[in-house]
Design an enzyme around this catalytic site. Structure first.
Site, short mmCIF file in Angstrom:
data_model
loop_
_atom_site.label_atom_id
_atom_site.label_comp_id
_atom_site.label_asym_id
_atom_site.label_seq_id
_atom_site.Cartn_x
_atom_site.Cartn_y
_atom_site.Cartn_z
N ILE A 16 42.49 38.82 32.10
CA ILE A 16 41.13 39.30 31.81
C ILE A 16 40.67 40.19 32.96
O ILE A 16 40.10 41.27 32.75
CB ILE A 16 40.15 38.12 31.58
CG1 ILE A 16 40.55 37.38 30.30
CG2 ILE A 16 38.71 38.61 31.49
CD1 ILE A 16 39.73 36.11 30.02
N GLY A 17 40.97 39.76 34.19
CA GLY A 17 40.61 40.55 35.35
C GLY A 17 41.13 41.97 35.26
O GLY A 17 40.45 42.93 35.64
N ARG A 98 43.28 16.33 28.01
CA ARG A 98 41.97 16.97 28.21
C ARG A 98 41.32 16.51 29.52
O ARG A 98 40.70 17.29 30.22
CB ARG A 98 41.05 16.66 27.02
CG ARG A 98 40.05 17.74 26.74
CD ARG A 98 39.35 17.46 25.44
NE ARG A 98 38.49 16.30 25.57
CZ ARG A 98 37.17 16.38 25.61
NH1 ARG A 98 36.57 17.53 25.47
NH2 ARG A 98 36.44 15.30 25.73
N ASP A 159 32.91 35.16 20.90
CA ASP A 159 32.78 34.53 19.59
C ASP A 159 31.75 35.29 18.74
O ASP A 159 31.95 35.54 17.55
CB ASP A 159 32.35 33.07 19.76
CG ASP A 159 33.24 32.35 20.76
OD1 ASP A 159 34.44 32.22 20.48
OD2 ASP A 159 32.74 31.96 21.83
N HIS A 187 31.81 26.79 23.37
CA HIS A 187 32.87 27.78 23.19
C HIS A 187 34.17 27.02 22.95
O HIS A 187 34.95 26.77 23.85
CB HIS A 187 33.01 28.69 24.41
CG HIS A 187 34.27 29.49 24.37
ND1 HIS A 187 34.48 30.49 23.45
CD2 HIS A 187 35.41 29.42 25.10
CE1 HIS A 187 35.69 31.00 23.62
NE2 HIS A 187 36.28 30.36 24.62
P1 NAX Z 1 45.20 34.23 33.54
O1 NAX Z 1 45.98 32.98 33.71
O2 NAX Z 1 45.90 35.50 33.19
O3 NAX Z 1 44.39 34.53 34.89
C1 NAX Z 1 43.67 33.56 35.54
C2 NAX Z 1 43.68 33.90 37.00
O4 NAX Z 1 42.82 32.99 37.67
C3 NAX Z 1 45.05 33.78 37.65
O5 NAX Z 1 45.37 35.00 38.31
C4 NAX Z 1 44.88 32.62 38.63
O6 NAX Z 1 45.65 32.79 39.80
C5 NAX Z 1 43.39 32.69 38.90
N1 NAX Z 1 42.83 31.45 39.42
C6 NAX Z 1 43.17 30.17 39.11
N2 NAX Z 1 42.46 29.31 39.83
C7 NAX Z 1 41.63 30.04 40.59
C8 NAX Z 1 40.64 29.71 41.57
N3 NAX Z 1 40.40 28.44 41.89
N4 NAX Z 1 39.98 30.72 42.15
C9 NAX Z 1 40.24 32.00 41.85
N5 NAX Z 1 41.17 32.38 40.95
C10 NAX Z 1 41.84 31.41 40.33
O7 NAX Z 1 44.07 33.89 32.50
P2 NAX Z 1 43.14 34.89 31.66
O8 NAX Z 1 43.81 35.24 30.41
O9 NAX Z 1 42.65 35.98 32.55
O10 NAX Z 1 41.95 33.90 31.28
C11 NAX Z 1 41.08 33.38 32.26
C12 NAX Z 1 40.24 32.26 31.67
O11 NAX Z 1 39.40 32.75 30.62
C13 NAX Z 1 41.04 31.12 31.05
O12 NAX Z 1 40.45 29.89 31.44
C14 NAX Z 1 40.84 31.31 29.57
O13 NAX Z 1 40.96 30.11 28.85
C15 NAX Z 1 39.43 31.83 29.55
N6 NAX Z 1 38.99 32.52 28.33
C16 NAX Z 1 37.70 32.35 27.95
C17 NAX Z 1 37.15 32.98 26.86
C18 NAX Z 1 35.73 32.80 26.48
O14 NAX Z 1 35.34 33.34 25.45
N7 NAX Z 1 34.88 32.07 27.21
C19 NAX Z 1 38.00 33.85 26.00
C20 NAX Z 1 39.21 34.36 26.70
C21 NAX Z 1 39.91 33.37 27.60
O15 NAX Z 1 40.71 32.54 26.80
#
Ligand code: NAX
Length: 328
Positions: A16-17, A98, A159, A187
């Site tokens: 996402i970043g 969970r 959503d 969500h």
């Molecule tokens: P990724 O796994 O590609 O990226 C997550 C990044 O966060 C990784 O680079 C990891 O190193 C970093 N990270 C982990 N722990 C950390 C911490 N303590 N401090 C700083 N960085 C940390 O995941 P991505 O696809 O980018 O998704 C990120 C999050 O968004 C996930 O939890 C995902 O479930 C959530 N989502 C939420 C959505 C929503 O509608 N609210 C939809 C999209 C997404 O599924």
């Protein structure tokens, strides 16, 4: 010219970043005349990857991007943050219960809540994207006692946008004809996308659709399970659409919702619609002057009431679980 707004983004090296940072730096989130200073937080092993993303941001020569800092320390990354996008979280991996997920994220969001409390700017606004987003936001909010509670929100805009897209396709009307869409609750797969208050060209969407079978059997489950469908099709979870929704969420919060519309945000409940006070639940909200307010006095019929209640019950369960772990 305007002074830069400090935007902290966690999980900056993630999927996402990789979409989000470029949209922010281009001005899509805060507008074409607001410079931004990015502060990226990553875990130590991902600092190199975050550095690579920063190099690409530099290579875009964005006129509005006034600087980038990278850290693995929340105290540094949140220093002076005016907008904090909490995207990084611990994903659910095979075999993880969970409870394991809640406690792994609990550690992250208690720490980040405290760091925001101690280091962010007074006008801080927080959007939690990392899942379980509502409960992670609840944990961060409860660990930041000096930050006004209304500054903590979680994302249901993806959503909401998915619901707009599904309805638009069904009624063959552009999304710009649709108003007053609402996502209620968590969500998660229990969320309730509501077509009884949404309107297409000024008419109640459920009546325009006039197909309860589609509404119950197709629309609601399609929106609820869209995340899983994207994983199935793409082999990875929604990323660009999630980033786009985060941009929409913050833009509307800062710049306001259109006069004739509202949006969906998960915000701390004030007890509206019977949602227990303090739970971070999705509501219809309007935004003006940098503040959101829950749209009041919508009638919920029995069908809608039952669905809102089911999703809120799940939020209560998650809250009780993290409370039991001492995270609040
Ligand atoms: P990724 O796994 O590609 O990226 C997550 C990044 O966060 C990784 O680079 C990891 O190193 C970093 N990270 C982990 N722990 C950390 C911490 N303590 N401090 C700083 N960085 C940390 O995941 P991505 O696809 O980018 O998704 C990120 C999050 O968004 C996930 O939890 C995902 O479930 C959530 N989502 C939420 C959505 C929503 O509608 N609210 C939809 C999209 C997404 O599924």
């Amino acid at each position: 010219s305007q002074s830069p707004v400090t935007v902290a983004v966690t999980g900056a090296a993630g999927q996402i970043g990789y979409s989000l940072l470029f949209r922010i730096a281009s001005g899509a989130m805060l507008g074409p005349s607001t410079p931004v200073r990015l502060r990226l937080l990553e875990i130590t092993p991902a600092l190199g990857a975050a550095q690579g993303v920063a190099m690409e941001l530099d290579d875009c020569a964005f006129p509005l991007l006034s600087g980038i800092d990278i850290s693995d320390d929340p105290a540094v990354a949140f220093d002076g943050a005016q907008v904090a996008l909490l995207v990084g979280s611990r994903p659910r991996t095979k075999g993880m219960e969970r409870g394991d997920l809640l406690s792994a994220n609990g550690a992250i969001f208690t720490g980040q809540g405290k760091a925001l409390n101690d280091h962010a700017a007074d006008d801080l606004k927080v959007l939690v994207v990392g899942n379980p987003a509502n409960t992670n936001a609840l944990i961060a909010m409860n660990n930041a006692p000096d930050v006004p509670r209304e500054r903590f929100t979680a994302m249901t805009r993806l959503d909401h946008n998915r619901a707009l897209a599904q309805l638009s396709a069904k009624v063959a009307a552009p999304v710009t004809d649709i108003r007053h869409m609402t996502i209620w609750g968590n969500h998660s797969a229990t969320q309730y996308p509501d077509l009884f208050h949404a309107e297409v060209g000024g008419r109640v969407a459920a009546e325009v659709v006039d197909d309860q079978q589609w509404l119950e059997g197709t629309f609601i489950p399609t929106v609820q399970k869209r995340g899983a469908a994207i994983i199935e099709a793409r082999g990875s979870s929604s990323a660009a659409s999630a980033a786009s929704a985060a941009v929409d969420h913050v833009r509307d919060w800062v710049h306001g919702t259109p006069a004739d519309d509202w949006t969906s945000m998960a915000v701390p409940s004030d007890g509206s619609y019977g949602v227990p006070e303090g739970l971070i639940s999705s509501f219809p909200v309007t935004c003006a002057d940098g503040a959101w307010s829950i749209v009041q006095d919508l009638e919920l019929d029995e069908f809608s009431r039952a669905r809102v209640d089911a999703s809120v019950a799940e939020l209560v369960e998650e809250r009780d679980a993290v409370q039991g772990m001492g995270l609040l």
